[in-house]
Motif scaffolding. Structure first.
Motif, PDB file in Angstrom:
ATOM      1  N   GLN A  69      64.004  86.139  25.174  1.00 20.27           N
ATOM      2  CA  GLN A  69      62.800  85.476  24.720  1.00 20.27           C
ATOM      3  C   GLN A  69      61.851  84.576  25.397  1.00 20.27           C
ATOM      4  O   GLN A  69      62.532  84.241  26.067  1.00 20.27           O
ATOM      5  CB  GLN A  69      63.393  85.280  23.160  1.00 20.27           C
ATOM      6  N   THR A  70      60.808  84.670  25.328  1.00 21.11           N
ATOM      7  CA  THR A  70      59.902  84.349  26.146  1.00 21.11           C
ATOM      8  C   THR A  70      59.541  83.340  25.398  1.00 21.11           C
ATOM      9  O   THR A  70      60.345  83.151  23.880  1.00 21.11           O
ATOM     10  CB  THR A  70      58.179  85.120  26.472  1.00 21.11           C
ATOM     11  N   ASP A  71      59.120  82.075  25.618  1.00 19.61           N
ATOM     12  CA  ASP A  71      58.765  81.040  24.873  1.00 19.61           C
ATOM     13  C   ASP A  71      57.940  81.294  23.117  1.00 19.61           C
ATOM     14  O   ASP A  71      58.177  80.440  22.005  1.00 19.61           O
ATOM     15  CB  ASP A  71      57.673  79.814  25.657  1.00 19.61           C
ATOM     16  N   ALA A  72      56.578  82.358  24.008  1.00 19.28           N
ATOM     17  CA  ALA A  72      56.075  82.259  23.447  1.00 19.28           C
ATOM     18  C   ALA A  72      56.352  83.482  22.178  1.00 19.28           C
ATOM     19  O   ALA A  72      55.777  83.382  20.536  1.00 19.28           O
ATOM     20  CB  ALA A  72      54.651  83.609  24.097  1.00 19.28           C
ATOM     21  N   TYR A  73      56.981  84.268  21.945  1.00 14.19           N
ATOM     22  CA  TYR A  73      57.891  85.274  21.502  1.00 14.19           C
ATOM     23  C   TYR A  73      58.282  84.147  20.649  1.00 14.19           C
ATOM     24  O   TYR A  73      58.665  84.404  19.429  1.00 14.19           O
ATOM     25  CB  TYR A  73      59.042  86.187  22.284  1.00 14.19           C
TER      26      TYR A  73
ATOM     27  N   PRO B 182      54.315  94.981  17.445  1.00  8.03           N
ATOM     28  CA  PRO B 182      53.916  93.409  18.254  1.00  8.03           C
ATOM     29  C   PRO B 182      53.670  91.572  17.308  1.00  8.03           C
ATOM     30  O   PRO B 182      53.134  91.377  17.481  1.00  8.03           O
ATOM     31  CB  PRO B 182      51.862  93.819  18.104  1.00  8.03           C
ATOM     32  N   ILE B 183      54.630  91.378  18.322  1.00  3.88           N
ATOM     33  CA  ILE B 183      55.106  90.294  17.886  1.00  3.88           C
ATOM     34  C   ILE B 183      54.510  89.215  18.237  1.00  3.88           C
ATOM     35  O   ILE B 183      54.386  88.971  19.796  1.00  3.88           O
ATOM     36  CB  ILE B 183      56.706  89.626  17.996  1.00  3.88           C
ATOM     37  N   GLY B 184      53.348  88.719  17.428  1.00  8.72           N
ATOM     38  CA  GLY B 184      52.732  87.529  17.602  1.00  8.72           C
ATOM     39  C   GLY B 184      51.037  88.657  19.199  1.00  8.72           C
ATOM     40  O   GLY B 184      50.467  86.995  19.359  1.00  8.72           O
TER      41      GLY B 184
ATOM     42  N   MET C  90      53.505  90.152  23.759  1.00  9.35           N
ATOM     43  CA  MET C  90      53.616  91.183  23.863  1.00  9.35           C
ATOM     44  C   MET C  90      54.360  91.736  25.415  1.00  9.35           C
ATOM     45  O   MET C  90      55.476  92.264  25.876  1.00  9.35           O
ATOM     46  CB  MET C  90      54.180  92.451  22.866  1.00  9.35           C
ATOM     47  N   ARG C  91      52.779  91.772  26.065  1.00  8.39           N
ATOM     48  CA  ARG C  91      52.691  92.187  27.165  1.00  8.39           C
ATOM     49  C   ARG C  91      53.499  90.995  28.569  1.00  8.39           C
ATOM     50  O   ARG C  91      54.305  91.264  28.843  1.00  8.39           O
ATOM     51  CB  ARG C  91      51.050  92.219  27.610  1.00  8.39           C
TER      52      ARG C  91
ATOM     53  N   HIS D  82      58.646  89.497  31.133  1.00  6.93           N
ATOM     54  CA  HIS D  82      59.693  88.838  31.004  1.00  6.93           C
ATOM     55  C   HIS D  82      60.953  89.560  31.518  1.00  6.93           C
ATOM     56  O   HIS D  82      62.276  89.457  32.288  1.00  6.93           O
ATOM     57  CB  HIS D  82      60.067  87.538  30.039  1.00  6.93           C
ATOM     58  N   LEU D  83      60.756  91.421  30.502  1.00 10.28           N
ATOM     59  CA  LEU D  83      62.524  91.391  30.213  1.00 10.28           C
ATOM     60  C   LEU D  83      62.078  92.951  31.844  1.00 10.28           C
ATOM     61  O   LEU D  83      63.279  92.639  32.966  1.00 10.28           O
ATOM     62  CB  LEU D  83      62.613  92.356  29.309  1.00 10.28           C
ATOM     63  N   LEU D  84      61.096  92.456  32.606  1.00 13.68           N
ATOM     64  CA  LEU D  84      61.436  93.227  33.943  1.00 13.68           C
ATOM     65  C   LEU D  84      61.756  92.115  34.745  1.00 13.68           C
ATOM     66  O   LEU D  84      62.096  92.891  35.870  1.00 13.68           O
ATOM     67  CB  LEU D  84      59.555  94.083  34.612  1.00 13.68           C
ATOM     68  N   ALA D  85      60.921  91.068  34.868  1.00 13.56           N
ATOM     69  CA  ALA D  85      62.067  89.791  35.855  1.00 13.56           C
ATOM     70  C   ALA D  85      63.412  90.059  35.485  1.00 13.56           C
ATOM     71  O   ALA D  85      64.108  89.917  36.493  1.00 13.56           O
ATOM     72  CB  ALA D  85      61.542  88.518  35.753  1.00 13.56           C
ATOM     73  N   ALA D  86      63.636  89.767  34.567  1.00 12.21           N
ATOM     74  CA  ALA D  86      64.813  88.974  34.680  1.00 12.21           C
ATOM     75  C   ALA D  86      66.272  90.418  34.261  1.00 12.21           C
ATOM     76  O   ALA D  86      67.109  90.655  34.271  1.00 12.21           O
ATOM     77  CB  ALA D  86      65.337  89.030  32.519  1.00 12.21           C
ATOM     78  N   THR D  87      65.778  92.210  34.408  1.00  8.76           N
ATOM     79  CA  THR D  87      66.829  92.973  34.865  1.00  8.76           C
ATOM     80  C   THR D  87      67.279  93.173  35.983  1.00  8.76           C
ATOM     81  O   THR D  87      67.426  94.514  36.852  1.00  8.76           O
ATOM     82  CB  THR D  87      65.970  94.160  33.948  1.00  8.76           C
ATOM     83  N   GLU D  88      66.231  92.190  36.512  1.00 12.11           N
ATOM     84  CA  GLU D  88      66.322  92.736  38.137  1.00 12.11           C
ATOM     85  C   GLU D  88      68.205  91.821  39.283  1.00 12.11           C
ATOM     86  O   GLU D  88      68.556  92.388  39.896  1.00 12.11           O
ATOM     87  CB  GLU D  88      64.820  91.812  39.075  1.00 12.11           C
TER      88      GLU D  88
END
Length: 236
Positions: free
Chosen positions: A79-83, A134-136, A141-142, A147-153
């Motif tokens: 999760q991101t901070d905002a999420y 669309p949480i938040g 969500m964008r 963040h998920l794309l970066a974390a999956t590297e």
């Protein structure tokens, strides 16, 4: 016992939960005639204790394999901070501002595992509708999808999406978390509305393993999952 004195003391005083191998060694050392194993079996069936997650968090820090299936929300480790702030801000009963800050800080601090344990195998499978909720709002969500794309590297992190077009699948009973310790012991953790269950029973863990294996085969491949994330990001 082949454990550090501090570990033994923590378990004796109820601060830590003993792994199965600890109980087996204690049986041998104390010549307990199966009494400790019997008590341990019943203790693992306790539900609804907040201490279970603290025990799980301790095990996460040493896990060599960590599997997560989620069909409700983006897993806390991703999760991101905002999420996370949106989730804690909307909690019922409500948190105070200071409690929200404490919860968000603790959640983000756990994410250091992904950087600090490059030799740990992380596997995440998430239901597609989780990523479309669309949480938040759109902006949050964008950010979350980026963040998920970066974390999956990293090579030690596997990320899969269960497509919405998949009808029945093996994860409809709810979230699954499985981990393997350096001693090759497996534990499971499942959360509900106001309760949680920390599982050590081999039969229970075997069933959850079978379900997770099936989920892996039913979900999109990591490559297709990443492509889906990129399309989602472009649509926001």
């Amino acid at each position: 016992m082949r454990y550090q004195p501090g570990t033994v003391a923590s378990i004796e005083q109820g601060r830590g939960f003993p792994p199965r191998v600890f109980v087996e060694r204690a049986e041998e050392v104390r010549d307990a005639f199966g009494v400790l194993k019997g008590v341990y079996k019943h203790a693992t069936r306790e539900k609804g204790l907040a201490s279970w997650f603290r025990q799980w968090a301790d095990l996460e820090e040493q896990a060599i394999s960590l599997y997560t299936w989620e069909n409700r929300l983006v897993p806390g480790l991703l999760q991101t901070d905002a999420y996370a702030r949106t989730l804690f801000g909307g909690r019922i009963p409500m948190f105070t501002d200071s409690e929200i800050e404490a919860q968000v800080t603790a959640r983000l601090a756990r994410q250091a595992l992904l950087d600090d344990r490059p030799n740990t195998l992380f596997s995440f499978i998430i239901e597609e509708h989780v990523l479309r909720r669309p949480i938040g709002g759109t902006h949050v969500m964008r950010q979350q999808i980026e963040h998920l794309l970066a974390a999956t590297e990293p090579r030690n992190l596997e990320f899969q999406v269960m497509p919405a077009e998949r009808g029945f699948h093996a994860g409809l009973n709810g979230p699954i978390r499985l981990l393997e310790t350096p001693d090759n012991e497996w534990f499971a953790y499942c959360e509900g509305q106001e309760n949680s269950q920390f599982a050590t029973n081999p039969q229970t863990i075997s069933v959850l393993h079978m379900r997770y294996a099936k989920l892996r085969s039913q979900a999109l491949t990591p490559e297709d999952s990443r492509s889906l994330l990129e399309r989602m990001r472009g649509a926001l």
